[in-house]
Design an enzyme around this catalytic site. Structure first.
Site, PDB file in Angstrom:
ATOM      1  N   SER A 177       7.649  -8.463 -10.855  1.00  0.00           N
ATOM      2  CA  SER A 177       7.018  -9.594 -10.185  1.00  0.00           C
ATOM      3  C   SER A 177       7.251 -10.666 -11.166  1.00  0.00           C
ATOM      4  CB  SER A 177       5.591  -9.141 -10.505  1.00  0.00           C
ATOM      5  OG  SER A 177       5.078  -8.973 -11.621  1.00  0.00           O
TER       6      SER A 177
ATOM      7  N   CYS B  61      -5.882 -16.387  -0.033  1.00  0.00           N
ATOM      8  CA  CYS B  61      -5.667 -15.938  -1.425  1.00  0.00           C
ATOM      9  C   CYS B  61      -4.339 -16.508  -2.252  1.00  0.00           C
ATOM     10  CB  CYS B  61      -5.742 -14.483  -1.048  1.00  0.00           C
ATOM     11  SG  CYS B  61      -5.307 -13.887  -3.080  1.00  0.00           S
TER      12      CYS B  61
ATOM     13  N   CYS C 122     -12.331 -10.012  -7.838  1.00  0.00           N
ATOM     14  CA  CYS C 122     -12.319 -10.324  -6.479  1.00  0.00           C
ATOM     15  C   CYS C 122     -12.852  -9.566  -5.448  1.00  0.00           C
ATOM     16  CB  CYS C 122     -10.620 -10.377  -5.910  1.00  0.00           C
ATOM     17  SG  CYS C 122     -10.322 -10.545  -4.041  1.00  0.00           S
TER      18      CYS C 122
ATOM     19  N   CYS D 208      -8.114 -19.924  -2.101  1.00  0.00           N
ATOM     20  CA  CYS D 208      -9.000 -19.261  -2.973  1.00  0.00           C
ATOM     21  C   CYS D 208      -8.580 -19.088  -4.274  1.00  0.00           C
ATOM     22  CB  CYS D 208      -9.535 -18.185  -2.164  1.00  0.00           C
ATOM     23  SG  CYS D 208     -10.622 -17.169  -3.306  1.00  0.00           S
TER      24      CYS D 208
ATOM     25  N   TYR E 245       1.722 -12.794  -6.513  1.00  0.00           N
ATOM     26  CA  TYR E 245       2.061 -11.628  -7.090  1.00  0.00           C
ATOM     27  C   TYR E 245       2.157 -10.605  -6.059  1.00  0.00           C
ATOM     28  CZ  TYR E 245       1.531  -6.763  -8.614  1.00  0.00           C
ATOM     29  OH  TYR E 245       1.868  -5.319  -9.005  1.00  0.00           O
TER      30      TYR E 245
ATOM     31  N   CYS F 120     -10.650 -16.101  -8.503  1.00  0.00           N
ATOM     32  CA  CYS F 120     -10.253 -15.183  -9.643  1.00  0.00           C
ATOM     33  C   CYS F 120      -9.948 -16.130 -10.932  1.00  0.00           C
ATOM     34  CB  CYS F 120      -9.124 -14.456  -9.325  1.00  0.00           C
ATOM     35  SG  CYS F 120      -7.805 -14.883  -8.792  1.00  0.00           S
TER      36      CYS F 120
ATOM     37  N   ASP G  26       5.484 -13.269 -17.332  1.00  0.00           N
ATOM     38  CA  ASP G  26       4.843 -12.256 -16.555  1.00  0.00           C
ATOM     39  C   ASP G  26       3.866 -13.320 -15.442  1.00  0.00           C
ATOM     40  OD1 ASP G  26       4.091  -9.912 -15.097  1.00  0.00           O
ATOM     41  OD2 ASP G  26       3.162  -9.153 -17.018  1.00  0.00           O
ATOM     42  N   ASP G  27       3.426 -12.490 -14.314  1.00  0.00           N
ATOM     43  CA  ASP G  27       2.663 -13.304 -13.347  1.00  0.00           C
ATOM     44  C   ASP G  27       1.027 -13.390 -13.876  1.00  0.00           C
ATOM     45  OD1 ASP G  27       1.025 -10.766 -11.966  1.00  0.00           O
ATOM     46  OD2 ASP G  27       2.948  -9.994 -12.192  1.00  0.00           O
TER      47      ASP G  27
ATOM     48  N   GLY H  70       0.760  -1.207  -0.120  1.00  0.00           N
ATOM     49  CA  GLY H  70      -0.102  -0.049  -0.011  1.00  0.00           C
ATOM     50  C   GLY H  70       0.848   1.299   0.216  1.00  0.00           C
TER      51      GLY H  70
ATOM     52  N   ASN I 222      -7.081  -5.034   7.411  1.00  0.00           N
ATOM     53  CA  ASN I 222      -6.755  -5.467   5.695  1.00  0.00           C
ATOM     54  C   ASN I 222      -7.926  -6.432   5.184  1.00  0.00           C
ATOM     55  OD1 ASN I 222      -5.520  -5.981   3.347  1.00  0.00           O
ATOM     56  ND2 ASN I 222      -4.293  -7.677   4.165  1.00  0.00           N
ATOM     57  N   GLY I 223      -8.592  -6.109   4.492  1.00  0.00           N
ATOM     58  CA  GLY I 223      -9.518  -7.108   3.789  1.00  0.00           C
ATOM     59  C   GLY I 223     -10.643  -6.359   3.306  1.00  0.00           C
TER      60      GLY I 223
END
Length: 461
Positions: free
Chosen positions: A295, A248, A394, A443, A254, A446, A357-358, A38, A112-113
């Site tokens: 990444s 997650c 998500c 999870c 990532y 996505c 790439d991710d 963040g 966080n969430g």
């Protein structure tokens, strides 16, 4: 998704320290290590034995916390937060930790969430006469706690609040001379517990423990509430033990730093494993394999080792581009990508290249990267992605586009390949990804659209 960006973004980082006279300074260092989670704003709150003092400002950790500001944050208990706004709108009033005066005294919460039922709870609280001053889930939790404290003791009230809220969360709570760490029953968001000679630490990722020389004890379990006070450490499970957690998987893909240990595995080794599996599932004849920095680097190492194709840093990233960079008025092609990424032309020219790439979100960044490599003289470009196609949004605290904006939801793999301009395109399969992970209790929504926590309550009916 922020400003049409072509990446997923995590919402925030949290940290809490108990029992150290330099608690606020240690939280500052933890937040510094967790800056990647963040970058919009940051806050620290410290308890001096009587009151909670705080510093919350927009900006990066290293810029916000001067020696003068940290000096004001006395006490042996402190919590902190780095914020990235999931709704694309930033307001300083939404900075955390959120602080309130409750019947038990001053309280502070860093979170966080994303609460799935936050809107319904908030609407009911407003009907009951509660006044909100922020748009955060943290304030909703604080109001729920305040109502329960009328008839319940602090730990009972907080435990019962955990049974009222639904969604993903990791949080640290400071009140009543206690530090409390909580994680949602599915364990979607990460939270690690550490120990120092004279205190305990809770952080989003273990890299923060490394920086302050704290010993990693364990991860806070899904559905667990850990209470630390003068009597020691106690553990509660207000919702009972969880049989099927769903952390997650994108933390491994990532979000997390590769030097973190998360969900029972080294993030570095998992990403490297994804790269190896990707090479097995999507082989190609090429001269070099290069990552999209930063990444994609770890997965590219794995791809190179498995495929025996030489690893090269064919794209160099400028790490010093700030959010306030002013773009020139003249029309420079693909300026947004060029200011951050630049190909090594002598390395690229005339080569058959694998680019790792991710993920591909909207596809616009991948398209620009392929064009950069074409302009640099690449003979062939084979794009490889170390995650399955991300086709669903998500609802658990990750900033994602809508379903129709996710290119893999509306386009076939070959249509995506043609859109980005690559010669070939390959993704790791979900089955291949699962083989790399120590278990399949993650999870994967996505990728699959199968949500472990029903997001229906997000609809503001």
């Amino acid at each position: 998704m922020i400003d049409g960006a072509d990446k997923f973004y995590d919402e925030c980082a949290i940290a809490g320290v108990y029992g150290n006279h330099e608690a606020a300074n240690l939280v500052y260092l933890c937040l510094y290590a967790l800056q990647h989670r963040g970058q919009q704003g940051t806050g620290i709150a410290a308890y001096d034995g009587e009151h909670i003092n705080s510093e919350k400002r927009e900006g990066l950790v290293a810029d916000v916390y001067t020696k003068k500001r940290l000096k004001k944050l006395h006490g042996k208990i402190a919590i902190g937060h780095n914020r990235y706004p999931t709704d694309g709108v930033f307001s300083t009033r939404n900075l955390q930790p959120i602080i309130a005066e409750l019947p038990i005294g001053d309280c502070a919460l860093a979170y966080n969430g994303n609460l799935i039922n936050a809107f319904k709870i908030r609407r009911q609280l407003i009907q009951d006469g509660v006044i909100f001053s922020t748009g955060t889930d943290s304030e909703t939790i604080m109001h729920l706690l305040a109502k329960r404290l009328k008839n319940e003791d602090f730990i009972t009230a907080l435990s019962n609040v955990m049974t009222q809220i639904t969604g993903s969360y990791s949080m640290v709570f400071m009140a009543d001379n206690k530090l409390i760490a909580m994680r949602d029953p599915h364990g979607v968001r990460p939270l690690a517990m550490g120990m120092m000679k004279d205190g305990y630490v809770f952080v989003s990722e273990t890299v923060a423990l490394d920086l302050i020389d704290a010993h990693f004890v364990r991860e806070v379990e899904p559905g667990e509430m850990v209470v630390v006070d003068a009597s020691g450490v106690k553990s509660y499970f207000p919702n009972g033990k969880v049989e099927n957690p769903a952390p997650c998987v994108f933390e491994h893909v990532y979000f997390a730093r590769p030097d973190s240990f998360m969900f029972g595995q080294s993030v570095y080794e998992v990403r490297k494993g994804f790269g190896k599996m990707l090479a097995k599932e999507c082989p190609v004849d090429a001269d070099i394999v290069i990552p999209v920095p930063d990444s994609g680097i770890t997965a590219t190492i794995g791809y190179s080792e498995e495929s025996k194709i030489p690893f090269e840093l064919g794209i160099i990233r400028n790490h010093y581009v700030g959010r306030t960079f002013i773009e020139p008025s003249q029309n420079i092609r693909d300026f947004g990508v060029r200011v951050k990424l630049n190909p090594v032309r002598n390395l690229i020219k005339g080569k058959k290249i694998v680019v790792v790439d991710d993920s591909i979100v909207r596809g616009t960044t991948s398209k620009k990267i392929v064009k950069l490599l074409r302009d640099a003289g690449a003979k062939e470009i084979h794009m490889r992605i170390s995650a399955p196609p991300t086709s669903y949004p998500c609802y658990y605290g990750i900033d994602t586009p809508t379903k129709k904006e996710l290119i893999s939801n509306t386009h076939t793999e070959d249509e995506i390949r043609r859109f980005i301009g690559a010669d070939t395109l390959g993704y790791i399969s979900l089955e291949g990804m699962k083989k790399v992970l120590i278990d399949n209790n993650f999870c994967f929504a996505c990728f699959t659209g199968q949500y472990p926590i029903n997001p229906a309550d997000l609809i503001e009916d």
